[in-house]
Structure formats: structure tokens, C-alpha cells
Write a protein that holds these residues in place. Structure first.
Motif, PDB file in Angstrom:
ATOM      1  N   ASP A   5      -2.220   6.456  -0.496  1.00  0.00           N
ATOM      2  CA  ASP A   5      -3.191   5.887  -0.401  1.00  0.00           C
ATOM      3  C   ASP A   5      -3.846   5.081   1.090  1.00  0.00           C
ATOM      4  OD1 ASP A   5      -3.404   5.886  -2.942  1.00  0.00           O
ATOM      5  OD2 ASP A   5      -2.347   3.939  -3.376  1.00  0.00           O
ATOM      6  N   PHE A   6      -2.716   4.845   1.712  1.00  0.00           N
ATOM      7  CA  PHE A   6      -2.996   4.331   3.291  1.00  0.00           C
ATOM      8  C   PHE A   6      -3.431   5.615   4.156  1.00  0.00           C
ATOM      9  CE2 PHE A   6      -1.361   3.630   7.637  1.00  0.00           C
ATOM     10  CZ  PHE A   6      -2.093   2.293   7.880  1.00  0.00           C
ATOM     11  N   VAL A  14       0.805  -1.095  -0.018  1.00  0.00           N
ATOM     12  CA  VAL A  14      -0.029   0.046  -0.023  1.00  0.00           C
ATOM     13  C   VAL A  14       0.964   1.339  -0.003  1.00  0.00           C
ATOM     14  CG1 VAL A  14      -1.803   1.232   1.092  1.00  0.00           C
ATOM     15  CG2 VAL A  14      -1.667  -1.239   1.309  1.00  0.00           C
ATOM     16  N   SER A  64      -3.238  12.646   9.282  1.00  0.00           N
ATOM     17  CA  SER A  64      -4.640  13.033   8.921  1.00  0.00           C
ATOM     18  C   SER A  64      -5.142  14.304   8.911  1.00  0.00           C
ATOM     19  CB  SER A  64      -5.392  11.876   9.599  1.00  0.00           C
ATOM     20  OG  SER A  64      -5.032  10.639   9.119  1.00  0.00           O
ATOM     21  N   SER A  98      -5.137   8.199   2.962  1.00  0.00           N
ATOM     22  CA  SER A  98      -6.311   8.667   2.621  1.00  0.00           C
ATOM     23  C   SER A  98      -7.390   7.476   3.100  1.00  0.00           C
ATOM     24  CB  SER A  98      -6.518   8.536   0.974  1.00  0.00           C
ATOM     25  OG  SER A  98      -5.589   9.464   0.327  1.00  0.00           O
ATOM     26  N   LEU A  99      -7.182   6.293   3.154  1.00  0.00           N
ATOM     27  CA  LEU A  99      -8.239   5.468   3.831  1.00  0.00           C
ATOM     28  C   LEU A  99      -8.121   5.872   5.287  1.00  0.00           C
ATOM     29  CD1 LEU A  99      -6.916   1.900   2.176  1.00  0.00           C
ATOM     30  CD2 LEU A  99      -9.259   3.231   1.796  1.00  0.00           C
ATOM     31  N   TYR A 100      -7.192   6.053   6.128  1.00  0.00           N
ATOM     32  CA  TYR A 100      -7.396   6.347   7.288  1.00  0.00           C
ATOM     33  C   TYR A 100      -7.978   7.574   7.622  1.00  0.00           C
ATOM     34  CZ  TYR A 100      -6.400   6.222  12.393  1.00  0.00           C
ATOM     35  OH  TYR A 100      -6.470   6.286  13.765  1.00  0.00           O
ATOM     36  N   SER A 101      -7.996   8.469   6.702  1.00  0.00           N
ATOM     37  CA  SER A 101      -8.657   9.841   6.803  1.00  0.00           C
ATOM     38  C   SER A 101     -10.336   9.782   6.793  1.00  0.00           C
ATOM     39  CB  SER A 101      -8.032  10.969   5.928  1.00  0.00           C
ATOM     40  OG  SER A 101      -6.689  11.126   6.139  1.00  0.00           O
ATOM     41  N   GLU A 102     -10.609   8.515   5.992  1.00  0.00           N
ATOM     42  CA  GLU A 102     -12.009   8.450   5.758  1.00  0.00           C
ATOM     43  C   GLU A 102     -12.729   8.089   7.271  1.00  0.00           C
ATOM     44  OE1 GLU A 102     -13.967   9.165   3.143  1.00  0.00           O
ATOM     45  OE2 GLU A 102     -12.259  10.449   2.390  1.00  0.00           O
ATOM     46  N   ASP A 103     -11.913   7.618   7.889  1.00  0.00           N
ATOM     47  CA  ASP A 103     -12.545   6.815   9.224  1.00  0.00           C
ATOM     48  C   ASP A 103     -13.686   8.056   9.857  1.00  0.00           C
ATOM     49  OD1 ASP A 103     -12.485   4.537  11.402  1.00  0.00           O
ATOM     50  OD2 ASP A 103     -12.332   6.771  12.446  1.00  0.00           O
TER      51      ASP A 103
END
Length: 203
Positions: free
Chosen positions: A23-24, A19, A65, A26-31
Motif C-alpha cells: 500500500d505504501f 501501512v 516504484s 502504491s501511494l508513492y508510485s502515484e506521485d
């Protein structure tokens, strides 16, 4: 109080994994809880927030984030110089070095004000200069914050700018550098020194 469940984030170089760091992040920031924290920080009068339950380098991931979601300048004050360096290194693995600034003390040893570390003095000045230009993330520690800093007006008035292609009088440059306590040496190996070799002035 916002409580994060125990989670683990490896502190090493994330680029070693499949990853990508962006990208990693971005995924965490969507939590949802991460977004809730960002929204709280963005309020005109944010409340005091205490986070607990952080594991591994989750504090670094949260910091990155917040920068991504809020697009504001952030100041991170760690307990001491070693923790600040560790935190900075982890942020660099996620964000790269471009948006990160480190604000150290000017002195080689704590409370020994006669022995100045020129590299740290330069880094403090660069951090203050960059902070005035754009949104940044500053990492520091209490000892560094307790040291007085030059005002923006004074920094600007004591800055000498040269551009590629311009000409300058060598005698004037030498006098100017001496007036600001630069040391003339045969070879420049650290900030605060200069050397003159023929028509070349090395600073």
C-alpha cells in the motif's frame, strides 16, 4: 535534471508499521514526479537522468516504484559490496525476495583469483539464469560487473538437469561432477561439493 525535495523514508522493516509495504509503495508510485521519471525511462531513447535531493532510503523507494510502474528489468550498480547489500536489504523490505537478484564477485578477496567463493559462483550463475526467464531487479557493484561471465549458450550446454523420478547412473554422476571440479567430501556444507552415501548422492 530531476530534483526531489528532501524527504525521509525509514530504512527498517516497513511491515512493523500500520501501512502495508504494498500500500505504501502504491501511494508513492502515484506521485506526479515519480510517474514523470517512469515515463522518461520508458522512452525508446531515454535521456541521462541525474537525481539529487534524495534522503534516507528514498533511492530504494524510487527503485521499487520504477519496477512497479515500468515492469521492466532494472540493473542497480552501487559503489561497493557493502552499499549493494544495504540497498538490496531495503528493496527486500518493500518487494520481498522473489523479484530481486544479487550479482556478486566470484572471489573471496578482491583480485585474489585463485581463491574462489563457490557460493558466489553459484549465485552469479543463478542470477544469469533467472535474468533470461523474466523481468528482474539486479543489484551489483563495479567489481562484480568487471568480471567476465559465461555466455548464455555455454551456460546452457554445461547445465545438467535432472527431474524428480528420473534414474541416473551413480558412476556417471561422480565422473560428471569431478569433470566440473566438484570436491568429493564426507558431508556437503557449501556449493561445489558432493558426497556419496550408499545410493544417495548429495550435491
Amino acid at each position: 535534471m530531476i530534483t526531489f525535495a528532501a524527504q525521509f523514508f525509514y530504512c527498517g522493516n516497513i511491515n512493523h508499521y500500520l501501512v502495508k509495504a504494498d500500500d505504501f509503495l502504491s501511494l508513492y508510485s502515484e506521485d506526479s514526479m515519480v510517474k514523470m521519471l517512469a515515463n522518461e525511462i520508458m522512452l525508446p531513447s531515454p535521456s541521462v537522468i541525474h537525481l539529487k535531493g534524495l534522503r534516507g532510503c528514498l533511492d530504494t523507494l524510487l527503485a521499487a516504484s520504477m519496477q512497479k510502474l515500468t515492469q521492466k528489468s532494472h540493473l542497480f550498480v552501487l559503489q561497493d559490496k557493502e552499499e549493494a547489500f544495504f540497498f538490496l536489504h531495503n528493496l527486500e523490505s518493500l518487494l520481498g525476495k522473489g523479484r530481486l537478484l544479487f550479482f556478486p564477485v566470484s572471489y573471496r578477496k578482491p583480485y585474489e583469483y585463485e581463491e574462489v567463493d563457490n557460493a558466489n559462483v553459484l549465485q552469479r550463475a543463478e542470477t544469469l539464469t533467472e535474468l533470461a526467464k523474466e523481468r528482474s531487479m539486479i543489484v551489483t557493484y563495479p567489481e562484480a560487473l568487471g568480471e567476465k561471465v559465461i555466455t548464455r549458450k555455454s551456460l546452457s550446454s554445461h547445465t545438467f538437469r535432472v527431474k524428480k523420478g528420473e534414474t541416473a547412473d551413480r558412476a556417471f554422476l561422480e565422473e560428471f561432477l569431478h569433470s566440473y571440479h566438484f570436491e568429493k567430501t564426507d558431508f556437503v556444507y557449501e556449493p561445489g561439493q558432493f558426497s556419496v552415501r550408499g545410493g544417495l548422492v548429495d550435491v
